[in-house]
Write an enzyme that holds these catalytic residues in place. Structure first.
Site, PDB file in Angstrom:
ATOM      1  N   HIS A 130       0.834  -1.211   0.000  1.00  0.00           N
ATOM      2  CA  HIS A 130       0.000   0.000   0.000  1.00  0.00           C
ATOM      3  C   HIS A 130       0.867   1.257   0.000  1.00  0.00           C
ATOM      4  CE1 HIS A 130       0.409   0.918   4.417  1.00  0.00           C
ATOM      5  NE2 HIS A 130       0.615  -0.381   4.487  1.00  0.00           N
ATOM      6  N   ASP A 177      -0.597   4.280   0.772  1.00  0.00           N
ATOM      7  CA  ASP A 177      -1.155   5.263   1.719  1.00  0.00           C
ATOM      8  C   ASP A 177      -0.435   5.123   3.052  1.00  0.00           C
ATOM      9  OD1 ASP A 177      -2.418   2.699   2.180  1.00  0.00           O
ATOM     10  OD2 ASP A 177      -3.910   3.707   3.431  1.00  0.00           O
ATOM     11  N   ASP A 184       6.382   1.728   6.579  1.00  0.00           N
ATOM     12  CA  ASP A 184       4.989   1.279   6.454  1.00  0.00           C
ATOM     13  C   ASP A 184       4.210   2.158   5.523  1.00  0.00           C
ATOM     14  OD1 ASP A 184       2.425   0.276   6.854  1.00  0.00           O
ATOM     15  OD2 ASP A 184       2.235   1.076   8.885  1.00  0.00           O
ATOM     16  N   GLU A 220      -5.080   0.929   2.890  1.00  0.00           N
ATOM     17  CA  GLU A 220      -4.759  -0.090   3.896  1.00  0.00           C
ATOM     18  C   GLU A 220      -4.873   0.464   5.313  1.00  0.00           C
ATOM     19  OE1 GLU A 220      -2.580  -2.822   6.535  1.00  0.00           O
ATOM     20  OE2 GLU A 220      -2.138  -0.702   6.182  1.00  0.00           O
ATOM     21  N   GLU A 221      -4.460   1.715   5.479  1.00  0.00           N
ATOM     22  CA  GLU A 221      -4.456   2.305   6.826  1.00  0.00           C
ATOM     23  C   GLU A 221      -5.857   2.667   7.315  1.00  0.00           C
ATOM     24  OE1 GLU A 221      -2.045   1.910   8.533  1.00  0.00           O
ATOM     25  OE2 GLU A 221      -0.185   2.099   7.401  1.00  0.00           O
ATOM     26  N   ASP A 240       5.115  -6.009   4.458  1.00  0.00           N
ATOM     27  CA  ASP A 240       4.488  -4.983   5.296  1.00  0.00           C
ATOM     28  C   ASP A 240       4.635  -5.383   6.755  1.00  0.00           C
ATOM     29  OD1 ASP A 240       3.166  -2.632   5.836  1.00  0.00           O
ATOM     30  OD2 ASP A 240       1.161  -3.433   5.486  1.00  0.00           O
ATOM     31  N   THR A 296     -15.568  24.682  33.972  1.00  0.00           N
ATOM     32  CA  THR A 296     -16.368  23.788  34.817  1.00  0.00           C
ATOM     33  C   THR A 296     -17.630  23.375  34.077  1.00  0.00           C
ATOM     34  OG1 THR A 296     -17.332  25.758  35.781  1.00  0.00           O
ATOM     35  CG2 THR A 296     -15.523  24.732  36.982  1.00  0.00           C
ATOM     36  N   SER A 302      -1.970  -6.493  12.202  1.00  0.00           N
ATOM     37  CA  SER A 302      -3.042  -7.033  11.372  1.00  0.00           C
ATOM     38  C   SER A 302      -2.836  -6.618   9.931  1.00  0.00           C
ATOM     39  CB  SER A 302      -4.394  -6.495  11.821  1.00  0.00           C
ATOM     40  OG  SER A 302      -4.609  -6.769  13.185  1.00  0.00           O
ATOM     41  N   HIS A 323       3.552   4.137  12.570  1.00  0.00           N
ATOM     42  CA  HIS A 323       2.341   4.698  13.198  1.00  0.00           C
ATOM     43  C   HIS A 323       2.697   5.717  14.284  1.00  0.00           C
ATOM     44  CE1 HIS A 323      -0.786   1.409  11.976  1.00  0.00           C
ATOM     45  NE2 HIS A 323       0.169   1.528  11.070  1.00  0.00           N
TER      46      HIS A 323
END
Lengths: 462, 462
Positions: free
Chosen positions: B86, B88, B125, B158-159, B185, B320, B404, B432
């Protein structure tokens, strides 16, 4: 007060136009970006005090936002009323929930306000109510019917806990010498049900920070093996109350004032409709500390609320991150005899004690405030009660409020003065919320009532 | 493969320059604001495939971001490798934690990468790893040493859970016909410890919304009497795990694959240093499901993580407010035999069941993904193992990963093809996270290894 009341009746539209000008200034004290707007607010209040006839008007610098002072001493032998209020306002967000811009005041009719209400941030809290005093003073001064000396202290940091007010009143003790403090920053039960706030809750406010890993991690690669600060923070917040909604912090309730059955029965007489209450905010059910009524939960009992929480990915779509940090703003409302500093340290101690060894914790105390009570047999209370009875045609009910005006306790401590909380707002005015508003009825009723308070107070102190 | 490897050795700098150009495109698929950038990413990948020698190169439109396809069929009788990846990337935030801009790639040396690493979002990634395949293909094609047919399918979603890939592969079944799917990946244990991922965790991702009052309320006036959505959400999140960190959702573990003692002992042989692990992310202690090691918790066991939480006032200073709503993004990593849709409905059912009657709840399912396992006796796995042994001089260890790649299960279901996960990243690459990077060693080692995979795979399928 005949000429004064006529003057008020004949200048209603001008008073409203002048208030609108003040409401257009976004004097949000919490946001540094609005610093110059807060100053503009102070300058406009000062201008109006001068035009109304006040002497010694001054914009007093502080470490933060300025305090506006002004006075009218007609005779040293007469009693002196110190009027306190604030010209700063809460942030407007969430902005997108406002039906009209927060700082573009307009009049709209509502079910509760058939004559119309002023919609704007600060309309009720507290610009609208401060302005009632400025205009009532103008009416008395211009018609030479001022029965007492008067001093004004209008600050710009009330919504952030008045961090510099204590210093100011300690330094200005003589200048602020008075017989009573009069504040309109509270409300009445309803336009048909006048009431005077005799008790205020105190406040302890903290910001907590939970830190796990030193950077955001991929929740797939690390999830399950590394403590997640959001999960941990949630678990810690959950541990702050038990299944009866009692706060679990050791020692939290030790000093809580216990009311007698008689006092609770008196309170229970205040008109209250639970279904109306629920439908007014559209909730399926109320919830709170077991063994207490909704009115008691929101007035005579202390509380703990998370006012804000954030951490991880909060943008659009899905990001599988195990965040480094999670944060929450947590406030506790306190009742008479609870000390904010003591509660803050009890909270900090407990919060640190329940933190697992997989994360590190920081607790930053924000401002706090002491609870306060006004005795109903004091001259100040009686003057307010008589004044309201004149204008509402009904004796007001003494009532405990859930809100906090921390400086009331401060005034008593430093200046040795009692405070009378003669406010004219309604619970439905949505202060601190989108679409804050203030009824025209309430605005004018306040201007009309204040001169009678001065009159009554002068009589009682003869 | 002699000419191919020489070609690779002689074009290293050009390969790197070309990758940098791709990394400069902020192709964040989660953010609609980046839609045109994602398209630019697709166009650049297509251009490189064409220049490398691919035929039928096409930017295939989908309901969301496009999929780039390209192929080289040298002989229908030869086996065909379908390369998936991927272009992206994850959002870059928190942006202020990046030492250099996320989309301005630079080379920096690190302790783990003494030869230097490429710092940029997507470096590892998955742009960096996708690019290894494009360049390895170019080397084989230009030197006429391509031993199999090859097809490329490089997607842009993919992300965000590949919402449109399933539709695409169902429609393009014939066009995608192949003997094996090759994906880079994932990662290896270390540059001295090659490994191949044989198992992947699945994913169930939901967003929850807790609603209390219909507007933000003043916590002083309503606090204690009205349920606070943040407190409630925190309490509900806390109830999702017990004191042994086991997930409490009824039925959650029913289908979890139970590994034999033998398998667990095999896993335990992988080199792992707990102190190194803790110091690498600077945590005082690990935490997770009782009875399992850190490696097991992050690979063979399912998890539940809150990926994001927000509600109330999160600006500067103290407000508040008793907020109207609180939100959280919650993801669950699943292991073989757990079905994402089933887990999502189990979660929803349970989450709704634990909600008090003082609030209302919404659960929005995001994307999910099935877990997957690659048999180590398959031709694909053996080819990858032999190829890596050639270039690393060591036999790679088969390893379960916690991450995953939902589409791996999808490929098996729709195309009936096994996937080989021959990735070259390291756990320390911070994918990430801020400062994502990819070692030059790993980038070039990948380009060098891929042709051997093709060679080995061709042999094994003779």
């Amino acid at each position: 007060m005949k000429k004064t009341q006529e003057f008020i009746a004949n200048n209603q539209q001008r008073f409203l136009d002048e208030l609108f000008e003040l409401l257009r200034i976004p004097s949000v004290s919490a946001d540094p970006a609005n610093k110059s707007d807060v100053l503009k607010g102070a300058q406009l209040v000062a201008k109006h005090l001068e035009e109304a006839g006040a002497d010694e008007v001054e914009i007093c610098e502080t470490e933060g936002h300025p305090i506006v002072y002004g006075e009218k001493i007609i005779d040293p032998k007469l009693p002196t009323v110190l009027v306190y209020g604030h010209y700063d306002v809460q942030p407007a967000d969430p902005i997108d929930l406002w039906d009209s811009p927060a700082f573009e005041p307009i009049i709209k009719k509502t079910e509760i306000h058939p004559d119309g209400a002023i919609f704007a941030r600060g309309a009720c809290d507290d610009k609208g109510q401060v302005f009632m005093h400025v205009k009532a003073f103008e009416a008395m001064a211009k018609n030479e019917e001022l029965p007492c000396n008067v001093k004004f202290m209008i600050e710009g940091e009330e919504e952030v806990g008045s961090p510099n007010l204590a210093i100011f009143i300690k330094e200005q003790k003589e200048r602020l010498a008075a017989d009573i403090i009069l504040v309109s920053d509270t409300g009445i039960i309803g336009n048909e049900h006048p009431s005077i706030t005799t008790g205020l809750r105190g406040l302890s406010y903290v910001e907590v920070e939970v830190t796990g890993p030193n950077r955001d991690l991929h929740s797939g690669l690390y999830g399950g093996a590394v403590a997640n600060p959001i999960n941990i923070l949630s678990e810690m917040i959950a541990q702050l109350k038990d299944d009866q909604n009692k706060i679990t912090i050791p020692g939290f309730y030790d000093k809580v004032e216990i009311l007698t059955e008689e006092e609770r029965n008196e309170m229970a007489k205040a008109p209250f409709d639970l279904d109306e209450y629920k439908s007014s905010i559209d909730i399926p059910n109320v919830a709170g500390e077991e063994g207490y009524s909704t009115l008691e939960r929101s007035s005579i009992r202390p509380t703990l609320d998370v006012n804000g929480i954030w951490g991880g990915y909060i943008g659009e779509g899905a990001k599988t991150v195990l965040p480094s940090k999670a944060y929450a703003k947590i406030s506790m409302r306190l009742v008479p005899h609870q000390d904010p500093d003591e509660i803050t340290s009890l909270f900090t101690e407990y919060f640190e004690s329940i933190a697992p060894d997989s994360v590190s914790i920081k607790v930053h105390p924000h401002h706090g405030g002491l609870p306060a009570v006004t005795p109903i047999d004091s001259n100040g209370y009686i003057a307010a009660s008589n004044a309201m009875e004149k204008t509402f045609g009904k004796k007001p009910i003494p009532l405990r409020s859930g809100g906090s005006i921390p400086i009331v306790a401060l005034f008593e401590e430093v200046l040795g003065l009692k405070t009378v909380l003669m406010g004219f707002g309604l619970a439905s005015d949505a202060i601190h919320s989108p679409n804050e508003h203030y009824g025209l009825f309430n605005f004018y009723k306040g201007i009309e009532t204040i001169p009678y308070f001065f009159d009554e107070f002068a009589q009682l102190n003869k």
